[in-house]
Write an enzyme that holds these catalytic residues in place. Sequence first.
Site, short mmCIF file in Angstrom:
data_model
loop_
_atom_site.label_atom_id
_atom_site.label_comp_id
_atom_site.label_asym_id
_atom_site.label_seq_id
_atom_site.Cartn_x
_atom_site.Cartn_y
_atom_site.Cartn_z
N CYS A 208 45.35 57.76 -13.45
CA CYS A 208 46.48 57.31 -14.33
C CYS A 208 47.12 55.83 -13.67
CB CYS A 208 47.55 58.04 -14.24
SG CYS A 208 49.31 58.50 -14.88
N HIS B 136 45.66 63.67 -17.33
CA HIS B 136 45.22 64.39 -16.04
C HIS B 136 43.96 64.94 -16.21
CE1 HIS B 136 48.87 61.79 -13.75
NE2 HIS B 136 49.36 61.60 -14.48
N GLU C 67 43.34 66.84 -13.73
CA GLU C 67 43.98 67.51 -12.60
C GLU C 67 45.02 69.23 -13.28
OE1 GLU C 67 44.22 65.04 -12.87
OE2 GLU C 67 46.57 64.34 -11.73
#
Lengths: 230, 87
Positions: free
Chosen positions: A87, A195, A197
């Site tokens: 990002c 993302h 994660e």
Amino acid sequence: MSALIGVVLFPGTNCEYDVIEAIEALGARGQLIWHGDSSLGACDAVVLPGGFAHGDYLRPGAIARFSPVMAAVEDFARRGGPVVGICNGFQVLTEAHMLPGALQKNRGLTFLCQPAELEVVTSRSALTDGVEVGTRLTVPINHFEGNYTCDERTLTQLRDEDRVILRYRPNPNGSVGDIAGITNQEGNVVGLMPHPERAVDPLTGSTDGAVLLSALIRYASRAVVTATAR
Amino acid sequence: MTRFEALVEVQLRAGISDPQGATIEKALPALGFAGVSEVRSGKAFRLAVEATDEEAARQQVDDLCRRFLTNPVIEDSAVTIFGPSCS
């Protein structure tokens, strides 16, 4: 010893602990690296996480690019070290010219915070290493400036050199060629808007991000980082 | 050394979509502004530079634009130098 992943913290970064928690859940070790440091220590890979580095003033990533740590990150990448920008980290990598193109405002000027459907386009990168081409993944996006753009020549080059790693299915932000993530010629520097994660624990709805981060950990465990630039 | 003032106008390059400009343009008729077109959004910076002459001041600002104030992949800049100014 499990791979050590350095996670760079700029003033305004806000996804650093999410990344560390995710990679530790996947069996690697995480370590914060302050943007003012000029060394990466003994890291096997570096992640530039999401957020608003330096407040995103001027343009996202424009000021972060001049943070002292970036010289060390560029050197690490030139020596073959895996570097992943997620990002805002992707925006930093394009501003630093470590990846081509730029991220402009989303089509329709809408801030997007939603799950995105992705397709793996190549397994020749630090983040998709060993992942089957065509694999579909659901990974959240959370951005205003995530609309990847580049000139025709660069787009042709990215395609010819198999450097588009992830495509949106369908495209939420207007990015050229449905691009969600790209890599450099060597495959060790990766930038993506989604993302991973945030898609590791079933609590958050999808565990598909683990596919990508596990690939990074595998890649980092066997990446050969040379003493001098390649 | 002389002090020059500079105006840097940054706008998206031709061919790069400008959703902000387009949204502003679309809102204009509803506000009673007819016949306004080609709205492009951008940003402007004013700064002062110390340089030996106007050409040197321009070179310095051009360099600053190329390396920092613009992202040449998507943006162009126009530089106007004013001065020398009294300071």
